[in-house]
Design a protein around this motif. Structure first.
Motif, PDB file in Angstrom:
ATOM      1  N   PRO A   2       0.721  -1.177   0.133  1.00  0.00           N
ATOM      2  CA  PRO A   2       0.048   0.009  -0.100  1.00  0.00           C
ATOM      3  C   PRO A   2       0.899   1.095  -0.119  1.00  0.00           C
ATOM      4  CG  PRO A   2      -0.148  -1.094   2.292  1.00  0.00           C
ATOM      5  CD  PRO A   2       0.819  -1.922   1.176  1.00  0.00           C
ATOM      6  N   HIS A   3       0.305   2.154  -0.607  1.00  0.00           N
ATOM      7  CA  HIS A   3       0.972   3.516  -0.871  1.00  0.00           C
ATOM      8  C   HIS A   3       0.666   4.302   0.706  1.00  0.00           C
ATOM      9  CE1 HIS A   3       2.513   7.255  -2.389  1.00  0.00           C
ATOM     10  NE2 HIS A   3       1.438   7.875  -1.809  1.00  0.00           N
ATOM     11  N   THR A   4       1.936   4.876   1.166  1.00  0.00           N
ATOM     12  CA  THR A   4       1.559   5.548   2.431  1.00  0.00           C
ATOM     13  C   THR A   4       1.862   7.100   2.107  1.00  0.00           C
ATOM     14  OG1 THR A   4       3.966   4.673   2.722  1.00  0.00           O
ATOM     15  CG2 THR A   4       2.147   4.342   4.616  1.00  0.00           C
ATOM     16  N   ALA A   5       0.828   7.999   2.473  1.00  0.00           N
ATOM     17  CA  ALA A   5       1.066   9.357   2.478  1.00  0.00           C
ATOM     18  C   ALA A   5       2.253  10.067   3.046  1.00  0.00           C
ATOM     19  CB  ALA A   5      -0.284  10.006   2.644  1.00  0.00           C
ATOM     20  N   SER A   6       2.742  10.812   2.148  1.00  0.00           N
ATOM     21  CA  SER A   6       3.920  11.588   2.605  1.00  0.00           C
ATOM     22  C   SER A   6       3.551  12.801   3.771  1.00  0.00           C
ATOM     23  CB  SER A   6       4.709  12.336   1.496  1.00  0.00           C
ATOM     24  OG  SER A   6       5.632  13.056   2.086  1.00  0.00           O
ATOM     25  N   ARG A   7       4.490  12.871   4.637  1.00  0.00           N
ATOM     26  CA  ARG A   7       3.916  14.128   5.590  1.00  0.00           C
ATOM     27  C   ARG A   7       4.462  15.411   4.986  1.00  0.00           C
ATOM     28  NH1 ARG A   7       9.008  13.909   9.947  1.00  0.00           N
ATOM     29  NH2 ARG A   7       8.072  15.602  10.556  1.00  0.00           N
ATOM     30  N   TYR A   8       4.760  15.298   3.851  1.00  0.00           N
ATOM     31  CA  TYR A   8       5.206  16.572   3.188  1.00  0.00           C
ATOM     32  C   TYR A   8       4.265  17.063   1.964  1.00  0.00           C
ATOM     33  CZ  TYR A   8       9.735  15.522   5.422  1.00  0.00           C
ATOM     34  OH  TYR A   8      10.651  15.141   6.475  1.00  0.00           O
ATOM     35  N   LEU A   9       4.214  18.413   1.768  1.00  0.00           N
ATOM     36  CA  LEU A   9       3.325  18.787   0.801  1.00  0.00           C
ATOM     37  C   LEU A   9       4.008  18.678  -0.507  1.00  0.00           C
ATOM     38  CD1 LEU A   9       2.824  22.307   2.549  1.00  0.00           C
ATOM     39  CD2 LEU A   9       1.015  20.484   2.221  1.00  0.00           C
ATOM     40  N   ALA A  10       5.394  18.816  -0.418  1.00  0.00           N
ATOM     41  CA  ALA A  10       6.298  18.562  -1.679  1.00  0.00           C
ATOM     42  C   ALA A  10       7.712  18.204  -1.128  1.00  0.00           C
ATOM     43  CB  ALA A  10       6.443  19.855  -2.586  1.00  0.00           C
ATOM     44  N   GLU A  11       8.197  17.215  -2.164  1.00  0.00           N
ATOM     45  CA  GLU A  11       9.503  16.560  -1.744  1.00  0.00           C
ATOM     46  C   GLU A  11      10.433  16.667  -2.952  1.00  0.00           C
ATOM     47  OE1 GLU A  11       9.467  12.738   0.035  1.00  0.00           O
ATOM     48  OE2 GLU A  11       7.424  12.795   0.042  1.00  0.00           O
ATOM     49  N   GLY A  12      11.699  17.082  -2.381  1.00  0.00           N
ATOM     50  CA  GLY A  12      12.869  16.902  -3.327  1.00  0.00           C
ATOM     51  C   GLY A  12      13.883  15.826  -2.916  1.00  0.00           C
ATOM     52  N   LEU A  69       8.036  24.829   6.782  1.00  0.00           N
ATOM     53  CA  LEU A  69       9.430  24.088   7.344  1.00  0.00           C
ATOM     54  C   LEU A  69       9.854  23.280   6.109  1.00  0.00           C
ATOM     55  CD1 LEU A  69       8.299  23.353  11.044  1.00  0.00           C
ATOM     56  CD2 LEU A  69       9.183  25.407   9.982  1.00  0.00           C
ATOM     57  N   VAL A  70      11.122  23.668   6.144  1.00  0.00           N
ATOM     58  CA  VAL A  70      12.153  22.917   5.141  1.00  0.00           C
ATOM     59  C   VAL A  70      12.865  21.879   6.031  1.00  0.00           C
ATOM     60  CG1 VAL A  70      14.069  23.110   3.414  1.00  0.00           C
ATOM     61  CG2 VAL A  70      12.452  25.019   3.772  1.00  0.00           C
ATOM     62  N   CYS A  71      12.515  20.554   5.747  1.00  0.00           N
ATOM     63  CA  CYS A  71      12.941  19.518   6.596  1.00  0.00           C
ATOM     64  C   CYS A  71      13.803  18.449   5.694  1.00  0.00           C
ATOM     65  CB  CYS A  71      11.639  18.758   7.276  1.00  0.00           C
ATOM     66  SG  CYS A  71      10.753  19.832   8.317  1.00  0.00           S
ATOM     67  N   GLU A  72      14.895  17.996   6.589  1.00  0.00           N
ATOM     68  CA  GLU A  72      15.693  17.051   5.978  1.00  0.00           C
ATOM     69  C   GLU A  72      15.011  15.674   5.793  1.00  0.00           C
ATOM     70  OE1 GLU A  72      19.925  16.997   6.840  1.00  0.00           O
ATOM     71  OE2 GLU A  72      19.434  18.613   8.406  1.00  0.00           O
ATOM     72  N   LYS A  73      15.032  15.063   4.585  1.00  0.00           N
ATOM     73  CA  LYS A  73      14.048  13.867   4.578  1.00  0.00           C
ATOM     74  C   LYS A  73      14.811  12.660   5.372  1.00  0.00           C
ATOM     75  CE  LYS A  73      12.604  12.651   0.555  1.00  0.00           C
ATOM     76  NZ  LYS A  73      12.810  12.377  -0.897  1.00  0.00           N
ATOM     77  N   ASP A  74      16.171  12.791   5.525  1.00  0.00           N
ATOM     78  CA  ASP A  74      16.953  11.987   6.257  1.00  0.00           C
ATOM     79  C   ASP A  74      16.853  12.160   7.738  1.00  0.00           C
ATOM     80  OD1 ASP A  74      18.431   9.780   7.217  1.00  0.00           O
ATOM     81  OD2 ASP A  74      20.262  10.741   6.376  1.00  0.00           O
ATOM     82  N   GLY A  75      16.009  11.921   8.541  1.00  0.00           N
ATOM     83  CA  GLY A  75      15.670  12.119   9.901  1.00  0.00           C
ATOM     84  C   GLY A  75      14.574  13.175  10.253  1.00  0.00           C
ATOM     85  N   GLY A  76      14.090  14.002   9.166  1.00  0.00           N
ATOM     86  CA  GLY A  76      13.145  15.134   9.508  1.00  0.00           C
ATOM     87  C   GLY A  76      13.663  16.433  10.262  1.00  0.00           C
ATOM     88  N   ARG A 108      24.647  24.179   2.478  1.00  0.00           N
ATOM     89  CA  ARG A 108      24.396  22.546   1.944  1.00  0.00           C
ATOM     90  C   ARG A 108      23.465  22.544   0.727  1.00  0.00           C
ATOM     91  NH1 ARG A 108      22.893  19.558   7.191  1.00  0.00           N
ATOM     92  NH2 ARG A 108      22.389  17.896   5.527  1.00  0.00           N
ATOM     93  N   GLY A 109      22.960  23.508   0.148  1.00  0.00           N
ATOM     94  CA  GLY A 109      21.968  23.399  -0.789  1.00  0.00           C
ATOM     95  C   GLY A 109      20.577  23.009  -0.427  1.00  0.00           C
ATOM     96  N   LEU A 110      20.215  22.954   0.914  1.00  0.00           N
ATOM     97  CA  LEU A 110      18.777  22.438   1.163  1.00  0.00           C
ATOM     98  C   LEU A 110      17.751  23.578   1.078  1.00  0.00           C
ATOM     99  CD1 LEU A 110      19.972  20.571   4.713  1.00  0.00           C
ATOM    100  CD2 LEU A 110      19.527  19.727   2.311  1.00  0.00           C
ATOM    101  N   MET A 111      18.305  24.747   1.430  1.00  0.00           N
ATOM    102  CA  MET A 111      17.342  25.861   1.470  1.00  0.00           C
ATOM    103  C   MET A 111      17.044  26.099  -0.356  1.00  0.00           C
ATOM    104  SD  MET A 111      16.047  26.947   4.098  1.00  0.00           S
ATOM    105  CE  MET A 111      15.289  28.433   3.691  1.00  0.00           C
TER     106      MET A 111
END
Length: 187
Positions: A2-12, A69-76, A108-111
């Motif tokens: 099953p597909h789980t919904a992302s906690r993010y509005l958009a992801e890179g 909020l801009v969150c790192e996908k690895d760890g949040g 780090r290019g995250l922003m």
């Protein structure tokens, strides 16, 4: 599977964007305290849980604002924040961006990835047409971020915003949905 919904509005590839919540008070305010040297003299994000609650409440409850909020996908971990203020609907369909990276994420290019996601969200689901960023001329990192994300310099506004005890000059940078779609931007 099953597909789980992302906690993010958009992801890179490395970050996702999501709205502010009251539960973010402790992490956000701790990161703001750790980042005081990075932010001064341009930015003064809330550095206590109580101040964060007031700040986040304005972003959550006011329809003329949207906070991300801009969150790192690895760890949040929260890498930074991007707010769209002064949202005007009708014929204008515009908003003014404000943003800040936290010290652990700076350089780090995250922003850049996060700002690209917010711009896409603003021109997509939010249906805005134009976004503007006002930056003090000496804030070279913020100007570099605006330029890297396709914003064009449109002008200079003397004594534009009252920040840190004085009226500060600002450069105006903007992008429209058409500019983003065509990939055309100028500096």
């Amino acid at each position: 599977m099953p597909h789980t919904a992302s906690r993010y509005l958009a992801e890179g590839p490395r970050v996702g964007i999501r709205h502010f919540t009251y539960d973010d008070a402790a992490e956000f305010s701790a990161r703001a305290r750790e980042s005081k040297d990075l932010h001064h003299p341009w930015l003064f994000p809330p550095d206590s849980p109580q101040a964060y609650t007031t700040y986040a409440g304005r972003l959550i409850d006011d329809p003329t604002k949207a906070g991300f909020l801009v969150c790192e996908k690895d760890g949040g971990a929260i890498a930074g924040f991007i707010n769209i203020n002064n949202i005007v609907q009708g014929a204008f369909l515009s908003g003014a961006l404000g943003y800040g990276a936290f010290a652990h994420a700076a350089g780090r290019g995250l922003m850049r990835e996060g700002l690209d996601l917010v711009v896409g969200h603003a021109f997509g689901p939010m249906r805005l047409h134009r976004l503007e960023i006002n930056v003090q001329p000496s804030n070279t990192a913020s100007i570099a971020l605006a330029r890297a994300c396709g914003f064009r310099r449109e002008g200079f506004s003397p004594d534009f915003l009252y920040i840190d005890g004085a009226w500060r000059d600002h450069e105006r940078w903007a992008i429209t949905a058409e500019m983003r779609a065509s990939g055309s931007a100028q500096s």
